[in-house]
Design an enzyme around this catalytic site. Structure first.
Site, mmCIF file in Angstrom:
data_model
loop_
_atom_site.group_PDB
_atom_site.id
_atom_site.type_symbol
_atom_site.label_atom_id
_atom_site.label_comp_id
_atom_site.label_asym_id
_atom_site.label_seq_id
_atom_site.Cartn_x
_atom_site.Cartn_y
_atom_site.Cartn_z
ATOM 1 N N THR A 20 20.321 38.336 -12.855
ATOM 2 C CA THR A 20 21.530 37.639 -12.863
ATOM 3 C C THR A 20 21.536 36.100 -12.737
ATOM 4 O O THR A 20 20.521 35.494 -11.887
ATOM 5 C CB THR A 20 22.378 38.331 -11.720
ATOM 6 O OG1 THR A 20 22.534 39.769 -12.021
ATOM 7 C CG2 THR A 20 23.787 37.680 -11.851
ATOM 8 N N SER A 22 22.607 31.881 -14.474
ATOM 9 C CA SER A 22 22.649 31.125 -15.584
ATOM 10 C C SER A 22 21.339 30.973 -16.310
ATOM 11 O O SER A 22 21.423 31.020 -17.620
ATOM 12 C CB SER A 22 23.335 29.781 -15.337
ATOM 13 O OG SER A 22 22.286 29.049 -14.335
ATOM 14 N N ASP A 77 14.188 37.327 -13.815
ATOM 15 C CA ASP A 77 15.237 36.815 -13.176
ATOM 16 C C ASP A 77 15.000 35.468 -12.645
ATOM 17 O O ASP A 77 13.957 34.855 -12.834
ATOM 18 C CB ASP A 77 15.298 37.916 -12.016
ATOM 19 C CG ASP A 77 16.652 38.046 -11.353
ATOM 20 O OD1 ASP A 77 17.516 37.163 -11.485
ATOM 21 O OD2 ASP A 77 16.748 38.961 -10.491
ATOM 22 N N GLY A 78 16.111 35.122 -12.329
ATOM 23 C CA GLY A 78 16.236 33.341 -11.913
ATOM 24 C C GLY A 78 15.707 33.446 -10.549
ATOM 25 O O GLY A 78 15.510 34.344 -9.777
ATOM 26 N N ALA A 79 15.918 32.289 -9.998
ATOM 27 C CA ALA A 79 15.618 32.012 -8.372
ATOM 28 C C ALA A 79 16.079 30.754 -8.103
ATOM 29 O O ALA A 79 16.508 29.620 -8.863
ATOM 30 C CB ALA A 79 14.167 31.979 -8.151
ATOM 31 N N ASP A 80 16.645 30.662 -6.763
ATOM 32 C CA ASP A 80 17.393 29.344 -6.191
ATOM 33 C C ASP A 80 16.315 28.532 -5.689
ATOM 34 O O ASP A 80 16.329 27.340 -5.474
ATOM 35 C CB ASP A 80 18.469 29.988 -5.159
ATOM 36 C CG ASP A 80 19.432 30.763 -5.939
ATOM 37 O OD1 ASP A 80 20.180 30.270 -6.946
ATOM 38 O OD2 ASP A 80 19.750 31.743 -5.263
ATOM 39 N N GLY A 91 20.081 35.048 -4.451
ATOM 40 C CA GLY A 91 21.075 35.347 -4.147
ATOM 41 C C GLY A 91 22.450 34.489 -4.000
ATOM 42 O O GLY A 91 23.534 34.806 -3.482
ATOM 43 N N GLU A 99 19.260 43.186 -7.262
ATOM 44 C CA GLU A 99 18.038 42.362 -8.136
ATOM 45 C C GLU A 99 16.820 42.887 -7.413
ATOM 46 O O GLU A 99 15.917 43.027 -7.939
ATOM 47 C CB GLU A 99 18.290 40.837 -7.693
ATOM 48 C CG GLU A 99 19.067 40.241 -8.735
ATOM 49 C CD GLU A 99 19.489 38.881 -8.596
ATOM 50 O OE1 GLU A 99 20.028 38.229 -9.509
ATOM 51 O OE2 GLU A 99 19.474 38.248 -7.341
#
Length: 225
Positions: A20, A22, A77-80, A91, A99
């Site tokens: 999930t 951008s 998946d993305g990551a912050d 998250g 996720e």
């Protein structure tokens, strides 16, 4: 760029966890193009949020559930945040519970990020999100403070409490200078009733696709573990 590169890791017949955010949205576009163009066949995905499910269906990506598929071949998946050992904070989009469930069912996890997400220590820039059940959620705030965090209940744009796809709230845990001991904090969170899941993804990612000013490159954390 990272999304296109990650889409190239998907092969025909794969069962793929769809993250999930951008960055993942770009991955979905390229994955959908490869499926529509006949480059891939028999690929099915498991979405990690309602918005990913909606986007995947619009792009013609076939979807199934974990219950139907069991083990997955790959999750993208993305990551912050990403530290040198490929430990992640995720998250900020609010989907960390689903996720993590999808990632733990996967043989491999591929994180796609830009190089601004690379940090020396988790928590340097992003808070650690913690999903909590609504019942007596405020009772966790003093406990989180004793754990060294500055907890903030997440709000939506209209000022109301943010609600996840699972109907829960999120408390964002800020740490000045980063989380001192991510493993210890994660274990403490797991042992407290009412806390559902955290955005700490420790030793779960196998590889990261990183988009930088000079192009896209891949990194692994094996040498740091």
């Amino acid at each position: 760029m990272a999304g296109r590169d990650a889409a190239g890791s998907v092969e025909s017949g794969m069962r793929v966890g769809l993250g999930t955010g951008s960055t993942v949205a770009h991955f979905l576009l390229h994955l959908g193009d490869r499926i529509a163009g006949g480059e891939l066949s028999d690929v099915v995905g498991v979405p990690t949020s309602i918005r990913t499910e909606t986007a995947a269906l619009e792009l013609g990506i076939p979807l199934r559930t974990l219950g139907e598929l069991g083990a997955l071949d790959l999750t993208v998946d993305g990551a912050d945040e990403v530290d040198p050992g490929l430990n992640l904070i995720k998250g900020l989009g609010g989907a960390m519970l689903r996720e993590k469930m999808v990632a733990q069912a996967s043989r491999r996890m591929l994180a796609i990020v830009d190089d601004t997400k690379l940090v020396g220590r988790l928590g340097e820039r992003a808070p650690v999100p913690v999903e909590v059940i609504p019942f007596e959620f405020a009772s966790h705030l003093p406990w989180l403070e004793r754990m060294g965090a500055e907890p903030v209940v997440r709000r939506s744009e209209d000022g109301s409490r943010y609600v996840t796809d699972n109907g829960n709230f999120v408390i964002d845990c800020h740490f000045a200078g980063g989380v001192p001991d991510p493993r210890a904090f994660d274990e403490a969170l797991a042992g407290r009733a009412g806390l559902v899941e955290s955005g700490l993804f420790l030793e779960m990612a196998d590889e990261a696709v990183v988009a930088g000013q000079t192009g896209v490159y891949r990194m692994t954390g094996e040498d740091s573990r």
